[in-house]
Design an enzyme around this catalytic site. Sequence first.
Site, PDB file in Angstrom:
ATOM      1  N   ASN A 183       0.729  -1.269  -0.181  1.00 50.61           N
ATOM      2  CA  ASN A 183      -0.015  -0.029  -0.036  1.00 50.61           C
ATOM      3  C   ASN A 183       0.823   1.285  -0.144  1.00 50.61           C
ATOM      4  O   ASN A 183       0.579   2.240  -0.732  1.00 50.61           O
ATOM      5  CB  ASN A 183      -1.088  -0.132   1.123  1.00 50.61           C
ATOM      6  N   MET A 191       0.531  -2.257  12.235  1.00 48.51           N
ATOM      7  CA  MET A 191      -0.147  -3.397  12.873  1.00 48.51           C
ATOM      8  C   MET A 191      -0.216  -3.101  14.467  1.00 48.51           C
ATOM      9  O   MET A 191      -0.500  -3.955  15.459  1.00 48.51           O
ATOM     10  CB  MET A 191       0.469  -4.902  12.562  1.00 48.51           C
ATOM     11  N   ILE A 249      -1.773  -0.762  17.584  1.00 44.98           N
ATOM     12  CA  ILE A 249      -2.950   0.103  17.987  1.00 44.98           C
ATOM     13  C   ILE A 249      -2.351   1.342  18.543  1.00 44.98           C
ATOM     14  O   ILE A 249      -1.567   1.485  19.661  1.00 44.98           O
ATOM     15  CB  ILE A 249      -3.901  -0.815  19.074  1.00 44.98           C
ATOM     16  N   LEU A 250      -2.867   2.412  17.986  1.00 41.69           N
ATOM     17  CA  LEU A 250      -2.616   3.612  18.822  1.00 41.69           C
ATOM     18  C   LEU A 250      -3.623   4.161  19.891  1.00 41.69           C
ATOM     19  O   LEU A 250      -4.890   3.804  19.458  1.00 41.69           O
ATOM     20  CB  LEU A 250      -2.812   4.876  17.488  1.00 41.69           C
ATOM     21  N   HIS A 297      -8.354  -0.776   5.503  1.00 41.46           N
ATOM     22  CA  HIS A 297      -8.816  -2.258   6.152  1.00 41.46           C
ATOM     23  C   HIS A 297      -9.248  -3.201   5.279  1.00 41.46           C
ATOM     24  O   HIS A 297      -9.989  -2.570   4.246  1.00 41.46           O
ATOM     25  CB  HIS A 297      -9.986  -2.113   7.222  1.00 41.46           C
ATOM     26  N   GLU A 323     -10.773   6.520  18.397  1.00 38.62           N
ATOM     27  CA  GLU A 323     -10.393   5.715  19.521  1.00 38.62           C
ATOM     28  C   GLU A 323     -11.148   4.149  19.442  1.00 38.62           C
ATOM     29  O   GLU A 323     -10.713   3.255  20.032  1.00 38.62           O
ATOM     30  CB  GLU A 323     -10.894   6.252  20.906  1.00 38.62           C
ATOM     31  N   ALA A 366      -8.962  -3.175  -4.978  1.00 41.01           N
ATOM     32  CA  ALA A 366      -9.814  -2.024  -3.951  1.00 41.01           C
ATOM     33  C   ALA A 366      -8.631  -1.394  -3.232  1.00 41.01           C
ATOM     34  O   ALA A 366      -8.467  -0.137  -3.508  1.00 41.01           O
ATOM     35  CB  ALA A 366     -10.427  -3.082  -3.012  1.00 41.01           C
ATOM     36  N   GLU A 367      -7.586  -1.778  -2.446  1.00 43.19           N
ATOM     37  CA  GLU A 367      -7.029  -1.298  -1.653  1.00 43.19           C
ATOM     38  C   GLU A 367      -5.944  -0.126  -2.457  1.00 43.19           C
ATOM     39  O   GLU A 367      -5.847   1.002  -2.027  1.00 43.19           O
ATOM     40  CB  GLU A 367      -5.965  -2.063  -0.545  1.00 43.19           C
TER      41      GLU A 367
END
Length: 205
Positions: free
Chosen positions: A18, A95, A97-98, A114, A152, A184-185
């Site tokens: 990507n 990969m 999480i924030l 996604h 969040e 798609a992506e």
Amino acid sequence: MSEGKINIAVFVSGGGTNLQALIDKQKSGVISSGKIKLVISSREDAYAIKRAKKAGIPCEVVSKRECGSQQEFEKRILSLLKEYNIELIVLAGFMSILSENFTAKYPKRIVNVHPSLIPSFCGKGYFGLHVHEAALAYGVKVTGATVHYVNEIPDGGEIIMQKAVEVCDGDTPETLQKRVMVNAEWIILPQSVEKVSALLLKEKS
Ligand code: GAR
């Protein structure tokens, strides 16, 4: 600011296809309102780093393990974003999480790609090939990709673009993943980045 463009950072963890699509579409002019100024990788062995280097884009590795805590990890990232004057963050196969503490600092300035049609097969535990495994296990006949703002809630932010892709008889998670990426992506991520960059540019003027 660079030449009246939005300064973009792309966050990666793996192959970086990507990221490559973004680099290519910046070159071809599909992305004209923003410029990729920085790549941040959460893994030092990510192939995406090679892609960034080849394109001459500064790349920094920030590993959560080496930082020791989520707080330190995010502190290091935030200081890089400040250093490079970043205005838009693109999660392209990132990969980690924030936390809410982080995402709240960049409202409508973080986008994520996604590999499913949200709200299907998304949220905690749904990443990479697992998403396609779940789609095949459920037996859906259509899947796709979604680009959305990041808030969040994991995969819960406002949708920017979606594109559907057919599931074919005999698909494996790998063949499905490839079809979703190609059809798609790699199309909607650059288009969304241009859309959001143009919006942010307009906001500034
Ligand atoms: C892509 O399919 C992307 O949508 C997915 O990981 C892959 C990364 O590939 N992201 C997620 O699952 C995030 N929840 P890439 O490194 O070749 O771009």
